[in-house]
Design an enzyme around this catalytic site. Sequence first.
Site, PDB file in Angstrom:
ATOM      1  N   SER A  55     -10.406  17.369 -11.288  1.00 60.22           N
ATOM      2  CA  SER A  55     -11.082  18.439 -12.008  1.00 60.22           C
ATOM      3  C   SER A  55     -10.130  19.621 -11.998  1.00 60.22           C
ATOM      4  CB  SER A  55     -12.405  18.808 -11.317  1.00 60.22           C
ATOM      5  OG  SER A  55     -13.059  19.848 -12.009  1.00 60.22           O
ATOM      6  N   SER A  56      -9.676  20.037 -13.175  1.00 55.21           N
ATOM      7  CA  SER A  56      -8.641  21.066 -13.260  1.00 55.21           C
ATOM      8  C   SER A  56      -9.154  22.433 -12.833  1.00 55.21           C
ATOM      9  CB  SER A  56      -8.101  21.146 -14.692  1.00 55.21           C
ATOM     10  OG  SER A  56      -7.523  19.932 -15.082  1.00 55.21           O
ATOM     11  N   MET A  57      -8.219  23.309 -12.523  1.00 53.46           N
ATOM     12  CA  MET A  57      -8.562  24.678 -12.150  1.00 53.46           C
ATOM     13  C   MET A  57      -9.383  25.324 -13.272  1.00 53.46           C
ATOM     14  SD  MET A  57      -5.985  27.828 -11.223  1.00 53.46           S
ATOM     15  CE  MET A  57      -5.334  27.009  -9.767  1.00 53.46           C
ATOM     16  N   PRO A  58     -10.592  25.839 -12.961  1.00 47.98           N
ATOM     17  CA  PRO A  58     -11.461  26.371 -14.016  1.00 47.98           C
ATOM     18  C   PRO A  58     -10.808  27.423 -14.903  1.00 47.98           C
ATOM     19  CG  PRO A  58     -12.722  26.079 -12.019  1.00 47.98           C
ATOM     20  CD  PRO A  58     -11.295  25.785 -11.660  1.00 47.98           C
TER      21      PRO A  58
END
Length: 348
Positions: A55-58
């Site tokens: 889950s990528s950095m928001p």
Amino acid sequence: MWPHDMETGRSVAVVKSEDPAAWYAYADSNVPIVTQWDDGDHDGVSPGTVFTSSSSMPSLVFSMLADLDVRPAQRVLEIGAGTGWNAALLAHRVGAENVVTVELDSTVALSARAALERVGLPVHVVHGDGFLGYPEGAPYDRIIATCGLRSIPFAWVEQTRPGGVILVPWGTYYGFTEATARIVVAEDGASASGPFTRPVNFMRMRSQRLSWPEHAAYVPAEGTGDAEKTSTTITEAELLGGGSDIVGFVVGLRVRDCVHTADRKRDGTRPVWFYGLSDRSWAVVIFRDGRPEARVYQSGPRRLWDEVREAYDWYVERGKPEFGRFGLTVTPEGQRAWLDGPADSWPL
């Protein structure tokens, strides 16, 4: 899950059942979170060798969605479902019925589908090869990839409406630095072109991963052997960017079929190696602290260091341009990079 600790640069295992407070704190934080290692072939607790889903950095996710400029009711194709979170954001914006996400890994696809259904966003999750797109749902107004590519398939252009946007983390095999290419499909549908927007680093699409060259297959066991010996005044900081990603990105645009790696510095000495991907050409430049020149060795049909040095000089002569001045054009014949507009481009 394995959140990336921004202070130590390492991934740490967080088990929801053992420490739910920490798990939720990380889930709500602005850090990238690894959710799979080694294509699922790991023990499920300790970090593996290579992270293969996350889950990528928001903050990066939101920046990319801003670049995508998606509008209500538009049709969107996402390449790489991951946890399903990015697809959920898209579904919130355009409606779940207008989002398709394609995921190669069957376990990841199943998990993403379940998560989206739990929150009432039944996005169409396809278990398949995202490199092929998903023609059954075309045409799309927007396509976004959540994995790094080295070659953008023209199938994505064909599946996008004229004027539609394709946003892709893109880079070369020269190094790990990527930038998001925001290309717009031409009115005749025969090409897509546009600038890079920002530097990023994503795990690569599985079909475009690099099998790293074996040093022994290039360099003789006795060392530099009969390699050509020269020197250079370019500094270690100049070549490796001095903390900036742009130098490696530009060299990769100008030097085809080449990878490089910088060894760890020992006793003030750091070798930087270059390997050809189309033949067994190689080069090494050896930097030593306090020395005005670095020793260069190169061997094979190509003179890789000469090519790298020429690319660096080209970059300096043009005023050290940043990412936004470069762009990419995709046609059925392949890809071309450009500086300050497609009129002056070169093949990749």
